[in-house]
Design a protein around this motif. Structure first.
Motif, mmCIF file in Angstrom:
data_model
loop_
_atom_site.group_PDB
_atom_site.id
_atom_site.type_symbol
_atom_site.label_atom_id
_atom_site.label_comp_id
_atom_site.label_asym_id
_atom_site.label_seq_id
_atom_site.Cartn_x
_atom_site.Cartn_y
_atom_site.Cartn_z
ATOM 1 N N THR A 208 69.878 28.223 11.204
ATOM 2 C CA THR A 208 69.464 27.617 9.928
ATOM 3 C C THR A 208 68.341 28.457 9.330
ATOM 4 O OG1 THR A 208 67.673 26.242 10.824
ATOM 5 C CG2 THR A 208 69.932 25.349 10.921
ATOM 6 N N PRO A 209 68.064 28.302 8.036
ATOM 7 C CA PRO A 209 66.956 29.044 7.441
ATOM 8 C C PRO A 209 65.631 28.802 8.160
ATOM 9 C CG PRO A 209 68.324 28.125 5.716
ATOM 10 C CD PRO A 209 68.832 27.554 7.008
ATOM 11 N N GLU A 210 65.416 27.590 8.669
ATOM 12 C CA GLU A 210 64.165 27.292 9.363
ATOM 13 C C GLU A 210 64.000 28.133 10.625
ATOM 14 O OE1 GLU A 210 61.463 25.283 8.479
ATOM 15 O OE2 GLU A 210 62.547 25.516 6.582
ATOM 16 N N ASP A 211 65.120 28.566 11.210
ATOM 17 C CA ASP A 211 65.055 29.399 12.413
ATOM 18 C C ASP A 211 64.416 30.759 12.136
ATOM 19 O OD1 ASP A 211 66.211 27.486 14.005
ATOM 20 O OD2 ASP A 211 68.250 28.290 13.807
ATOM 21 N N LEU A 212 64.348 31.134 10.872
ATOM 22 C CA LEU A 212 63.750 32.429 10.527
ATOM 23 C C LEU A 212 62.265 32.476 10.877
ATOM 24 C CD1 LEU A 212 65.487 33.007 7.073
ATOM 25 C CD2 LEU A 212 65.986 34.192 9.232
ATOM 26 N N LYS A 213 61.670 31.296 11.129
ATOM 27 C CA LYS A 213 60.273 31.268 11.555
ATOM 28 C C LYS A 213 60.091 31.945 12.914
ATOM 29 C CE LYS A 213 59.057 27.016 9.079
ATOM 30 N NZ LYS A 213 58.631 25.596 9.210
ATOM 31 N N LYS A 214 61.181 32.161 13.622
ATOM 32 C CA LYS A 214 61.111 32.858 14.907
ATOM 33 C C LYS A 214 60.695 34.323 14.733
ATOM 34 C CE LYS A 214 64.954 30.165 16.887
ATOM 35 N NZ LYS A 214 66.345 30.264 17.412
ATOM 36 N N ILE A 215 60.887 34.848 13.548
ATOM 37 C CA ILE A 215 60.543 36.246 13.293
ATOM 38 C C ILE A 215 59.024 36.362 13.175
ATOM 39 C CG2 ILE A 215 60.729 38.152 11.649
ATOM 40 C CD1 ILE A 215 63.544 37.208 11.017
ATOM 41 N N LYS A 216 58.438 37.153 14.049
ATOM 42 C CA LYS A 216 56.990 37.311 14.122
ATOM 43 C C LYS A 216 56.600 38.784 13.972
ATOM 44 C CE LYS A 216 56.446 32.912 15.189
ATOM 45 N NZ LYS A 216 55.852 31.967 14.221
ATOM 46 N N PRO A 217 55.366 39.037 13.561
ATOM 47 C CA PRO A 217 54.888 40.428 13.501
ATOM 48 C C PRO A 217 54.902 41.065 14.880
ATOM 49 C CG PRO A 217 53.397 38.940 12.342
ATOM 50 C CD PRO A 217 54.349 38.068 13.108
ATOM 51 N N GLU B 122 70.123 27.731 0.691
ATOM 52 C CA GLU B 122 69.723 26.509 1.401
ATOM 53 C C GLU B 122 68.214 26.449 1.670
ATOM 54 O OE1 GLU B 122 72.004 26.626 4.959
ATOM 55 O OE2 GLU B 122 73.947 26.450 3.923
ATOM 56 N N GLY B 123 67.609 27.602 1.939
ATOM 57 C CA GLY B 123 66.193 27.618 2.289
ATOM 58 C C GLY B 123 65.471 28.796 1.689
ATOM 59 N N PRO B 124 65.366 28.839 0.375
ATOM 60 C CA PRO B 124 64.781 30.020 -0.277
ATOM 61 C C PRO B 124 63.349 30.320 0.150
ATOM 62 C CG PRO B 124 65.003 28.201 -1.833
ATOM 63 C CD PRO B 124 65.775 27.822 -0.613
ATOM 64 N N GLN B 125 62.531 29.280 0.353
ATOM 65 C CA GLN B 125 61.149 29.538 0.735
ATOM 66 C C GLN B 125 61.066 30.092 2.155
ATOM 67 O OE1 GLN B 125 58.570 29.402 -1.500
ATOM 68 N NE2 GLN B 125 57.613 30.595 0.164
ATOM 69 N N ALA B 126 61.951 29.640 3.034
ATOM 70 C CA ALA B 126 61.995 30.182 4.389
ATOM 71 C C ALA B 126 62.336 31.666 4.350
ATOM 72 C CB ALA B 126 63.013 29.420 5.236
ATOM 73 N N ILE B 127 63.253 32.023 3.480
ATOM 74 C CA ILE B 127 63.599 33.435 3.286
ATOM 75 C C ILE B 127 62.384 34.207 2.777
ATOM 76 C CG2 ILE B 127 64.867 35.013 1.776
ATOM 77 C CD1 ILE B 127 66.740 34.160 3.831
ATOM 78 N N ALA B 128 61.741 33.693 1.746
ATOM 79 C CA ALA B 128 60.582 34.380 1.160
ATOM 80 C C ALA B 128 59.479 34.581 2.190
ATOM 81 C CB ALA B 128 60.057 33.596 -0.038
ATOM 82 N N ASP B 129 59.236 33.556 3.003
ATOM 83 C CA ASP B 129 58.163 33.647 3.995
ATOM 84 C C ASP B 129 58.440 34.726 5.032
ATOM 85 O OD1 ASP B 129 56.859 31.569 2.719
ATOM 86 O OD2 ASP B 129 57.508 30.034 4.150
ATOM 87 N N VAL B 130 59.667 34.803 5.518
ATOM 88 C CA VAL B 130 59.969 35.788 6.555
ATOM 89 C C VAL B 130 60.041 37.199 5.961
ATOM 90 C CG1 VAL B 130 62.509 35.719 6.461
ATOM 91 C CG2 VAL B 130 61.345 36.202 8.612
ATOM 92 N N LEU B 131 60.475 37.314 4.715
ATOM 93 C CA LEU B 131 60.484 38.631 4.073
ATOM 94 C C LEU B 131 59.060 39.168 3.940
ATOM 95 C CD1 LEU B 131 63.174 38.271 1.243
ATOM 96 C CD2 LEU B 131 63.455 39.093 3.598
ATOM 97 N N ASP B 132 58.119 38.266 3.708
ATOM 98 C CA ASP B 132 56.716 38.669 3.616
ATOM 99 C C ASP B 132 56.202 39.163 4.966
ATOM 100 O OD1 ASP B 132 54.334 38.725 1.795
ATOM 101 O OD2 ASP B 132 53.515 37.424 3.359
ATOM 102 N N VAL B 133 56.593 38.501 6.045
ATOM 103 C CA VAL B 133 56.221 38.946 7.393
ATOM 104 C C VAL B 133 56.780 40.343 7.665
ATOM 105 C CG1 VAL B 133 56.563 38.522 9.861
ATOM 106 C CG2 VAL B 133 56.016 36.619 8.328
ATOM 107 N N LEU B 134 58.044 40.533 7.338
ATOM 108 C CA LEU B 134 58.675 41.838 7.577
ATOM 109 C C LEU B 134 58.041 42.914 6.702
ATOM 110 C CD1 LEU B 134 62.426 40.756 7.813
ATOM 111 C CD2 LEU B 134 60.926 41.467 9.682
ATOM 112 N N SER B 135 57.689 42.556 5.483
ATOM 113 C CA SER B 135 57.055 43.519 4.589
ATOM 114 C C SER B 135 55.753 44.043 5.187
ATOM 115 C CB SER B 135 56.798 42.878 3.227
ATOM 116 O OG SER B 135 56.223 43.803 2.327
ATOM 117 N N ASP B 136 54.965 43.155 5.772
ATOM 118 C CA ASP B 136 53.699 43.577 6.383
ATOM 119 C C ASP B 136 53.926 44.601 7.493
ATOM 120 O OD1 ASP B 136 52.112 42.035 4.740
ATOM 121 O OD2 ASP B 136 52.010 40.338 6.127
#
Length: 346
Positions: free
Chosen positions: A85-94, A153-167
């Motif tokens: 699910t989009p919420e699972d993208l929170k697993k992506i960490k720096p 389904e989860g645009p903000q979850a996408i935006a948040d993880v893209l920001d992590v990857l960008s860093d």
């Protein structure tokens, strides 16, 4: 005619007049997609890719190169987690700045650039945060629609993880620029291939991570290129990228139906790159020397010379004869000599 290809490249990116137009072509070095992603965990694979890119330079003697990221396609946290699910993208960490994905990547690129001995300039392929997520689902799950479902389904979850990857991509790009010798990055982007996702939606949730990354690397070294990918016929709204902070724009001229000259107007006169179709149906792949050099001359006559770099629209097929690239550079050298002696430039 003595020439400093590296300086000509930088002058071209600065949109200055030059005596010669440069050309560069590139292809992948690993045909196995799993190796393209996981290869960095095997030193033998890294060594293989480095040697193949060094050999490509030795055979072709290019005017400049775009160094491929084979073996290092995706961020480790994108690889090592499952996402239902989009919420699972929170697993992506720096990751740590000393993670092997970063340190081995920098060392590999440095070995390739050192091989050029300062003769030419180079850029390094970086997939944007959005592009990385898309490739993760396509390569590991063979699901070409999952990324679009997540965005809806989860645009903000996408935006948040893209920001992590960008860093983390900023950390990687900064290290590459400061330690490997590249002139800049070549950032691969592509808009969602889903008619239900509006431009506004993409601009709100995807675009910020790309612009953030480019602004940060421009502060380190400002010779960066954006590649608006049209691989396998994918279409993009080119004008949506005109305000991206880069020195040059590269897109699929044949897919988009927008010539280099037209693109130069669209992108406010900044430097543009491309021109040759990159598929097996294009003249660059299947043409004779005479046909390829005639196409080179046509591109010069149609698009001009200032702020122009010739290349394929994207990566060329694996089995393209290296001589084809040499024929283009040979024609550009001849054309430059004729241009100067013919009185067009003094």
């Amino acid at each position: 005619m003595a020439e400093n290809k590296h300086q000509i490249l930088l002058d071209t990116l600065d949109n200055k007049p030059t005596d010669r137009v440069l050309a560069g072509f590139w292809h992948h070095y690993l045909s196995d997609e799993q190796k393209q992603v996981l290869g960095y965990r095997d030193l033998a694979v890294i060594d293989e890719v480095v040697k193949r890119q060094q050999n490509f330079y030795d055979r072709y003697d290019p005017d400049f190169t775009k160094i491929m990221s084979d073996g290092f396609f995706l961020h480790p946290s994108v690889i090592d987690n499952e996402f239902e699910t989009p919420e699972d993208l929170k697993k992506i960490k720096p990751i740590d700045p000393d993670d092997p994905w970063i340190t081995r990547q920098v060392a590999a690129v440095k070995a390739i650039v050192d091989h050029y001995e300062g003769e030419i300039g180079s850029f390094y392929n970086i997939f944007s945060p959005w592009y990385q997520l898309r490739l993760r689902f396509e390569i590991f799950e063979k699901d070409t629609e999952k990324i679009y479902r997540f965005l809806k389904e989860g645009p903000q979850a996408i935006a948040d993880v893209l920001d992590v990857l960008s860093d983390d991509l900023i950390v990687l790009s900064t290290k590459l620029m400061n330690e490997s010798g590249i002139d800049g990055i070549y950032l691969c982007v592509q808009q969602p291939q889903d008619a239900d996702i509006s431009t506004k939606h993409w601009q709100q949730y995807v675009q910020p991570s790309e612009v953030k990354l480019l602004r940060a690397v421009q502060d380190v070294h400002d010779y960066n290129i954006i590649h608006i990918c049209g691989f396998e016929g994918k279409r993009n709204r080119l004008g949506d990228y005109k305000d991206y902070p880069v020195k040059a724009f590269h897109w699929a001229t044949y897919v988009e139906g927008v010539s280099l000259k037209e693109g130069k107007k669209l992108f406010d006169g900044r430097t543009v790159m491309g021109g040759f179709e990159n598929t097996v149906n294009g003249v660059f792949y299947k043409g004779t020397k005479e046909e390829i050099q005639a196409e080179t001359q046509r591109l010069l006559e149609e698009n001009g010379r200032q702020g122009i770099l010739l290349s394929g629209d994207c990566s060329i097929p694996f089995d393209t004869d290296d001589a084809h690239a040499q024929w283009v550079s040979e024609m550009l050298t001849v054309s430059a000599c004729q241009w100067v002696t013919g009185g067009e430039k003094r």
